[in-house]
Design an enzyme around this catalytic site. Structure first.
Site, PDB file in Angstrom:
ATOM      1  N   SER A 107       0.830  -1.202   0.000  1.00 45.30           N
ATOM      2  CA  SER A 107       0.000   0.000   0.000  1.00 45.30           C
ATOM      3  C   SER A 107       0.866   1.254   0.000  1.00 45.30           C
ATOM      4  O   SER A 107       0.385   2.346  -0.328  1.00 45.30           O
ATOM      5  CB  SER A 107      -0.930   0.004   1.222  1.00 45.30           C
ATOM      6  OG  SER A 107      -0.196  -0.245   2.417  1.00 45.30           O
ATOM      7  N   GLU A 148      -9.505  -9.563   3.687  1.00 47.23           N
ATOM      8  CA  GLU A 148      -9.875  -8.189   3.337  1.00 47.23           C
ATOM      9  C   GLU A 148     -11.189  -8.138   2.576  1.00 47.23           C
ATOM     10  O   GLU A 148     -11.435  -8.899   1.645  1.00 47.23           O
ATOM     11  CB  GLU A 148      -8.777  -7.538   2.481  1.00 47.23           C
ATOM     12  CG  GLU A 148      -9.111  -6.104   2.090  1.00 47.23           C
ATOM     13  CD  GLU A 148      -7.955  -5.348   1.463  1.00 47.23           C
ATOM     14  OE1 GLU A 148      -8.148  -4.153   1.119  1.00 47.23           O
ATOM     15  OE2 GLU A 148      -6.860  -5.930   1.316  1.00 47.23           O
TER      16      GLU A 148
END
EC number: 2.1.2.11
Length: 275
Positions: free
Chosen positions: A50, A187
């Protein structure tokens, strides 16, 4: 002996022992100062890919390189002492075959000193996970919404909304756990699916957008601190640092333009002879 050498980091055994107990705390870290602040609060620090979006302004994680992951992993290791540090394997570094995955995982671990790596683990990656674990590399899996697959999925979309997709997510979890993953990030799935997976696999699950049913939680630290205008539905903002930084920068700019900064307190002066 240095302070860091006296400190014992959390290990795979510590993490796996948390299954069904006090939820694990994981946060992302990309630099030494942030890692130092988060270290005493987190069981795990994730050097997530990320960072491509959060730090480098890329539109997705697909463009992240091995060099980027290693650079940020080194910084986080320097800043932390007790949390287990996990580094993401970037897109293209493990998918081809088990040998490719092993060579790149070894490079990450040797050059950063991290304790584990993370793989976005579709069912196809079970072979890579088993290959790494058998050779002494702890692996964290990642199922459900997989950001590296954004170009196939057409965006960041929650998973498990159809029966077929639900079965596929469960199959990914089983494959990662059976291959030897010591923990699995789940997720972007519904609470009941996260609860089903958590109950089925022996290793801890760490949720992000997957409800409190998991064995732990992870958030992108910059999202949690409120550094961006927009955050996903699953994020709770614990601070509003974007406003704080904006206010501080505006006050600094005004003081500079009005010649209020630097003032006498921030200015050096020559010492008088004989003083």
């Amino acid at each position: 002996m240095s302070k860091q050498s006296q400190t014992t980091r959390k290990t795979v055994k510590d993490i796996t022992a948390a299954k069904g107990g006090t939820p694990l705390v994981m946060l992302t870290a990309y630099d030494a100062p942030t890692a130092a602040i988060l270290d005493e609060h987190a069981d795990l620090l994730l050097v997530g890919d990320s960072l491509g979006m959060v730090v480098h302004g890329l539109p997705s994680t697909v463009g992240v390189t091995m060099e980027m992951m290693i650079l940020h992993g080194q910084a986080v290791m320097r800043g932390s002492q007790q949390a287990m540090v996990v580094v993401d394997m970037p897109f293209g570094s493990y998918e081809t075959n088990a040998d490719q995955a092993f060579l790149n995982a070894v490079r990450i671990m040797k050059e950063t000193g991290c304790q584990a790596i993370k793989i976005e683990s579709g069912a196809y990656a079970a072979g890579q996970i088993a290959h790494l674990v058998e050779r002494g590399i702890p692996v964290m899996g990642h199922i459900g919404l997989r950001p590296q697959a954004i170009n196939v999925d057409g965006g960041f979309r929650a998973k498990g909304r159809t029966d077929a997709e639900r079965e596929r997510v469960v199959a990914e979890a089983r494959a990662a756990a059976d291959a030897g993953a010591f923990a699995i990030v789940i997720e972007g799935v519904a609470e009941d699916l996260a609860a089903e997976i958590t109950a089925e696999v022996a290793c801890p699950t760490i949720g992000i957008g997957a409800s409190a049913a998991c064995d732990g939680q992870v958030l992108v630290t910059q999202d949690m601190l409120g550094l961006f205008d927009w955050t996903p539905k699953f994020v709770r903002r614990y601070a509003d640092l974007r406003t704080a930084v904006d206010t501080a920068a505006a006050e600094y700019a005004a003081d500079v333009r009005a010649r209020r900064f630097p003032g006498s307190a921030e200015t050096y002066s020559l010492r008088k002879q004989g003083a």
